[in-house]
Write an enzyme that holds these catalytic residues in place. Sequence first.
Site, PDB file in Angstrom:
ATOM      1  N   HIS A  16      33.647 111.985   8.748  1.00  0.00           N
ATOM      2  CA  HIS A  16      35.078 112.055   9.038  1.00  0.00           C
ATOM      3  C   HIS A  16      35.881 112.392   7.788  1.00  0.00           C
ATOM      4  CE1 HIS A  16      33.204 109.204  11.926  1.00  0.00           C
ATOM      5  NE2 HIS A  16      33.893 109.937  12.783  1.00  0.00           N
ATOM      6  N   ASP A  25      31.251 112.053   4.051  1.00  0.00           N
ATOM      7  CA  ASP A  25      31.275 111.310   5.304  1.00  0.00           C
ATOM      8  C   ASP A  25      31.512 112.287   6.465  1.00  0.00           C
ATOM      9  OD1 ASP A  25      31.750 108.219   6.229  1.00  0.00           O
ATOM     10  OD2 ASP A  25      32.956 109.582   7.453  1.00  0.00           O
ATOM     11  N   HIS A  47      39.909 106.070   4.882  1.00  0.00           N
ATOM     12  CA  HIS A  47      40.972 106.239   5.881  1.00  0.00           C
ATOM     13  C   HIS A  47      42.204 105.380   5.562  1.00  0.00           C
ATOM     14  CE1 HIS A  47      38.499 108.740   8.364  1.00  0.00           C
ATOM     15  NE2 HIS A  47      37.634 107.779   8.663  1.00  0.00           N
TER      16      HIS A  47
END
Length: 243
Positions: free
Chosen positions: A137, A135, A98
Amino acid sequence: MKIVFHPEFYRVYTADPAAEEGRMEAIISELKDYEIVEPEKAEKEDILLVHTERHYEWVRNETGVYDVAILAAGGAILASEIAFEEPAFAAVRPPGHHASPDSSWGFCYFNNIAIAVRKLTIREKIERAAVVDFDLHFGDGTANTFRDDERVSYFHMKGGDVNGIAEFLESAEYDIVAASAGFDRAKEDWGGILDREDYTEIGKILKEYPEDRCDGRRFAVLEGGYNHAVLGKNVRAFLRGFE
């Protein structure tokens, strides 16, 4: 197969779930029969291959996680180097997917896997890379980093579609496969989707396609996964297929 790990990753560096006490212990306790190698900290010039000077200085001066964050990036770099001889798994934290060039969120600070892949391309050790993110996300930071970079293809697995990874690897061009290995999609974790056997199947797919296309060059870097009761076992299941 080597595990890249440093005891510093046991440290509780923030209050977020990725830094929680017991998380890395749950993983490493399951991997005692693998050879473990310790990374060095990444250099500033490594971080700046992906991130802006402003973001680098923010992490260094404002977050309190700088030392462990550059060690995590160094772990990903080491795993990418080992991959030219044998597969490697970087059991590092903070996670990274991220983290965009000038921002980060979701327990991430520097984009470990993006830094490692970018370094391989800049050094001309590879021409193209495939990044597979399983993952729960979407790795927006990784996607943002490589959006305009034709040398790197990014794929994020959808739902429980393990075969989607195979389809991507069948169509992509690459000299190495890098996996953002998140385990929060597990049935007993936040996602509630994947069985342990699914992680083994993901590992097998990530092994099979590089063997046919790029002499087996592959490495994986830890991202999410937060239920300590199953996390280590799911990592072990993945590596059973990946090694």
